[in-house]
Write a protein that holds these residues in place. Structure first.
Motif, PDB file in Angstrom:
ATOM      1  N   ILE A 261      35.438  46.090  16.210  1.00 24.73           N
ATOM      2  CA  ILE A 261      35.390  44.693  16.649  1.00 24.73           C
ATOM      3  C   ILE A 261      34.102  44.331  17.383  1.00 24.73           C
ATOM      4  N   ALA A 262      33.215  45.307  17.645  1.00 24.53           N
ATOM      5  CA  ALA A 262      31.979  44.995  18.363  1.00 24.53           C
ATOM      6  C   ALA A 262      30.895  45.993  18.005  1.00 24.53           C
ATOM      7  N   CYS A 263      29.650  45.498  17.930  1.00 26.35           N
ATOM      8  CA  CYS A 263      28.469  46.347  17.791  1.00 26.35           C
ATOM      9  C   CYS A 263      27.308  45.627  18.478  1.00 26.35           C
ATOM     10  N   SER A 264      26.139  46.259  18.538  1.00 25.46           N
ATOM     11  CA  SER A 264      25.090  45.723  19.412  1.00 25.46           C
ATOM     12  C   SER A 264      23.702  46.089  18.921  1.00 25.46           C
ATOM     13  N   ASP A 265      22.694  45.500  19.555  1.00 28.63           N
ATOM     14  CA  ASP A 265      21.322  46.002  19.523  1.00 28.63           C
ATOM     15  C   ASP A 265      20.726  45.750  20.903  1.00 28.63           C
ATOM     16  N   SER A 266      19.433  45.938  21.065  1.00 32.47           N
ATOM     17  CA  SER A 266      18.841  45.845  22.403  1.00 32.47           C
ATOM     18  C   SER A 266      18.900  44.434  22.978  1.00 32.47           C
ATOM     19  N   LYS A 282      24.809  44.930   7.267  1.00 33.46           N
ATOM     20  CA  LYS A 282      23.771  45.668   6.546  1.00 33.46           C
ATOM     21  C   LYS A 282      22.640  44.749   6.104  1.00 33.46           C
ATOM     22  N   GLU A 283      23.018  43.537   5.647  1.00 39.83           N
ATOM     23  CA  GLU A 283      21.980  42.597   5.220  1.00 39.83           C
ATOM     24  C   GLU A 283      21.106  42.174   6.397  1.00 39.83           C
ATOM     25  N   VAL A 284      21.746  41.849   7.528  1.00 37.22           N
ATOM     26  CA  VAL A 284      20.999  41.382   8.707  1.00 37.22           C
ATOM     27  C   VAL A 284      20.079  42.474   9.247  1.00 37.22           C
ATOM     28  N   LYS A 285      20.592  43.704   9.359  1.00 39.24           N
ATOM     29  CA  LYS A 285      19.841  44.761  10.031  1.00 39.24           C
ATOM     30  C   LYS A 285      18.980  45.593   9.076  1.00 39.24           C
ATOM     31  N   ASN A 286      19.492  45.932   7.904  1.00 45.61           N
ATOM     32  CA  ASN A 286      18.746  46.818   7.012  1.00 45.61           C
ATOM     33  C   ASN A 286      17.801  46.083   6.074  1.00 45.61           C
ATOM     34  N   VAL A 287      18.209  44.876   5.655  1.00 49.71           N
ATOM     35  CA  VAL A 287      17.403  44.134   4.682  1.00 49.71           C
ATOM     36  C   VAL A 287      16.479  43.153   5.390  1.00 49.71           C
ATOM     37  N   ARG A 288      17.058  42.327   6.250  1.00 47.44           N
ATOM     38  CA  ARG A 288      16.273  41.264   6.898  1.00 47.44           C
ATOM     39  C   ARG A 288      15.638  41.713   8.211  1.00 47.44           C
ATOM     40  N   ARG A 289      16.114  42.838   8.767  1.00 40.74           N
ATOM     41  CA  ARG A 289      15.585  43.404  10.021  1.00 40.74           C
ATOM     42  C   ARG A 289      15.585  42.374  11.151  1.00 40.74           C
ATOM     43  N   GLU A 290      16.715  41.689  11.295  1.00 39.27           N
ATOM     44  CA  GLU A 290      16.846  40.631  12.301  1.00 39.27           C
ATOM     45  C   GLU A 290      17.699  41.096  13.477  1.00 39.27           C
ATOM     46  N   ARG A 291      17.739  40.277  14.530  1.00 41.33           N
ATOM     47  CA  ARG A 291      18.522  40.574  15.732  1.00 41.33           C
ATOM     48  C   ARG A 291      20.017  40.400  15.444  1.00 41.33           C
ATOM     49  N   ILE A 292      20.845  41.039  16.251  1.00 40.27           N
ATOM     50  CA  ILE A 292      22.287  40.993  16.050  1.00 40.27           C
ATOM     51  C   ILE A 292      22.848  39.581  16.213  1.00 40.27           C
ATOM     52  N   SER A 293      22.135  38.730  16.944  1.00 38.45           N
ATOM     53  CA  SER A 293      22.585  37.344  17.106  1.00 38.45           C
ATOM     54  C   SER A 293      22.641  36.615  15.770  1.00 38.45           C
ATOM     55  N   GLU A 294      21.806  37.045  14.816  1.00 40.81           N
ATOM     56  CA  GLU A 294      21.813  36.423  13.488  1.00 40.81           C
ATOM     57  C   GLU A 294      23.126  36.729  12.771  1.00 40.81           C
ATOM     58  N   ALA A 296      26.019  36.918  14.264  1.00 41.09           N
ATOM     59  CA  ALA A 296      26.984  35.968  14.834  1.00 41.09           C
ATOM     60  C   ALA A 296      26.769  34.575  14.259  1.00 41.09           C
ATOM     61  N   ARG A 297      25.504  34.170  14.127  1.00 39.18           N
ATOM     62  CA  ARG A 297      25.212  32.831  13.613  1.00 39.18           C
ATOM     63  C   ARG A 297      25.730  32.669  12.186  1.00 39.18           C
ATOM     64  N   ARG A 298      25.520  33.681  11.362  1.00 38.15           N
ATOM     65  CA  ARG A 298      25.917  33.584   9.963  1.00 38.15           C
ATOM     66  C   ARG A 298      27.416  33.821   9.765  1.00 38.15           C
ATOM     67  N   ARG A 299      28.035  34.527  10.676  1.00 35.82           N
ATOM     68  CA  ARG A 299      29.459  34.826  10.548  1.00 35.82           C
ATOM     69  C   ARG A 299      30.319  33.620  10.904  1.00 35.82           C
ATOM     70  N   GLY A 300      29.836  32.812  11.858  1.00 33.94           N
ATOM     71  CA  GLY A 300      30.582  31.608  12.190  1.00 33.94           C
ATOM     72  C   GLY A 300      31.112  31.600  13.610  1.00 33.94           C
ATOM     73  N   SER A 301      31.844  30.559  13.925  1.00 30.64           N
ATOM     74  CA  SER A 301      32.247  30.293  15.301  1.00 30.64           C
ATOM     75  C   SER A 301      33.232  31.312  15.859  1.00 30.64           C
ATOM     76  N   GLN A 302      33.910  32.070  15.008  1.00 29.10           N
ATOM     77  CA  GLN A 302      34.892  33.026  15.528  1.00 29.10           C
ATOM     78  C   GLN A 302      34.238  34.274  16.118  1.00 29.10           C
ATOM     79  N   HIS A 304      31.390  35.961  18.695  1.00 27.45           N
ATOM     80  CA  HIS A 304      30.651  35.645  19.914  1.00 27.45           C
ATOM     81  C   HIS A 304      29.483  36.618  20.077  1.00 27.45           C
ATOM     82  N   PHE A 305      28.319  36.074  20.427  1.00 27.26           N
ATOM     83  CA  PHE A 305      27.149  36.883  20.773  1.00 27.26           C
ATOM     84  C   PHE A 305      26.944  36.805  22.276  1.00 27.26           C
TER      85      PHE A 305
END
Length: 451
Positions: A261-266, A282-294, A296-302, A304-305
């Protein structure tokens, strides 16, 4: 020196004196020495032969300059390290870490831990570690290639498939290993596939190596839970980090029926009560190399970051916690929060992610605790399997490699469990791992003479 047997206290004091300003190394040595009082009481010859002192002293420490040119034509300077800690059981084996925090003390702590971790696998590999204070974040592929080539121009003379075999770690993935291996091959004029592990499949890598540390940690924790008559099925899990170790921990936990139910980055952490969407992560971190907040943004309102300055992932109630980011990320405060929220098991996917206070809190609360040197040994075990495939000019299927990994992790669990019972501390996986790893290395050193 609380917790260290009085016969071992002078050894620890000398380690601190000779390695001033290296708190992570002191912490790693202290944690092992705390477990060895029962060993020297039963086998005093380990003291007579100065085996403990020798094990605490690296065989070789290499520090070197890494000059390279950035995309703007400016010369940059970084510092490189390789600590070849112990080769009693085989060639030095351990990853390379690229991160601004890297210094000789951190590399020594990692190499010390690696020595016992590698011993626990039962594979013929010694312990080493390396890296640089280079930060790959924000650097172009060209800059990373030039840096890796400069590093290897110096380091190559100290490596070899029978001498020292590096792999990846924080900041070092398939791209970096490819650049380093390419330069090694160019400088040595031979294709020595076994000199690096974590390679791409195209030039000698092993299937399941990317997944191995996270999978292995999950297998170990599953074995611990089964000793208590339960398993991952239906349990809520938090996994710190979102790199390879964390991602494949999440994948294997989900395959066992757990809900992460939870994971993180710096930058912070996300809470997803419906369960982490692994494909999106995997897409956010391995492909796009973006922050974990992305995520949350793409997953939707349910989802929380929470930024890192606003809270800790260890505040999230869960039944199993798996710290898989970096050293000392889980403090006493985090451990108290986890215990208060009902955690029953903790498995370390990273190297020494729990502070000594956190470990004490878990053990006093009766929480199952899997130390990193045992629980995250799946990565290096599969690296040794990669070396085996390279030596025989063979390539195994994913299923065969994972089957070997699962067997190795179950054996490590059983060894730690049985050793703890033998030395009068049933259920203490820290003591079991430390003693089992130490005895294997010490016995090999004893047989090899004063080296």
């Amino acid at each position: 020196m609380t917790g260290i047997d009085e016969k071992l206290q002078p050894i620890f004091a000398e380690v601190v004196r000779r390695n001033a300003g290296e708190p992570e190394f002191h912490q790693a040595v202290h944690e092992v020495l705390e477990s060895l009082g029962r060993v020297v009481a039963k086998h005093p010859h380990y003291l007579d032969l100065a085996l403990i002192e020798r094990i605490c002293e690296p065989e070789r420490q290499i520090i070197f300059r890494i000059p390279w040119v950035d995309d703007h034509g400016k010369v940059q300077i970084n510092r490189g390290f390789r600590v070849q800690f112990n080769s009693a059981l085989g060639p030095y084996k351990g990853g390379m870490r690229f991160h601004p925090s890297v210094n000789v003390g951190i590399i020594k702590f990692l190499g010390f831990e690696q020595t016992f971790k590698n011993a626990l696998t039962g594979m013929p590999i010694g312990g080493g570690k390396g890296g640089s204070d280079f930060d790959p974040k924000g650097r172009s592929d060209g800059e990373i290639m030039r840096f890796c080539q400069s590093l290897m121009t110096e380091l190559h003379r100290h490596l070899g498939d029978q001498t020292d075999v590096p792999a990846g770690d924080i900041g070092v993935g398939g791209r970096e290993i490819g650049y380093m291996f390419g330069q090694y091959k160019r400088l040595n004029n031979r294709f020595e596939a076994g000199v690096f592990t974590g390679k791409a499949l195209a030039y000698g890598g092993s299937r399941a190596r990317t997944e191995a540390t996270g999978y292995g940690n999950t297998y170990f924790v599953q074995a611990m839970l089964q000793k208590r008559g339960t398993d991952f099925d239906g349990k809520t899990v938090t996994v710190s980090g979102s790199g390879n170790v964390a991602i494949y921990t999440i994948e294997k936990v989900q395959s066992f029926g757990g809900k992460v139910i939870a994971c993180s980055d710096s930058s912070g952490y996300v809470v997803d009560d419906a369960g982490i969407d692994l494909d999106l992560l995997k897409e956010v971190k391995n492909v796009r190399r973006e922050r974990i907040s992305e995520y949350a943004r793409r997953r939707g309102s349910q989802v929380h970051f929470i930024p890192s300055d606003k809270g800790s992932i260890w505040d999230v109630p869960c039944q199993v916690a798996m710290p898989s980011a970096t050293q000392n990320e889980l403090s006493g405060k985090g451990a108290r929060a986890l215990v208060a929220n009902g955690v029953i098991a903790v498995g370390e996917g990273a190297n020494m992610p729990s502070t000594p206070e956190a470990v004490r809190i878990f053990q006093e609360a009766g929480v199952l605790f899997a130390p990193g040197k045992a629980a995250n040994a799946g990565g290096v075990a599969t690296s040794a399997l990669e070396m085996q495939q390279n030596a025989s000019r063979d390539s195994w299927s994913f299923e065969k490699t994972e089957e070997r990994l699962a067997t190795i992790m179950r054996n490590i669990h059983d060894t730690c469990h049985e050793t703890a019972e033998e030395y009068g501390a049933p259920g203490d996986y820290v003591l079991g791992a430390n003693i089992a790893g130490f005895v294997r290395v010490a016995e090999a050193m004893r047989m090899l003479g004063v080296i």
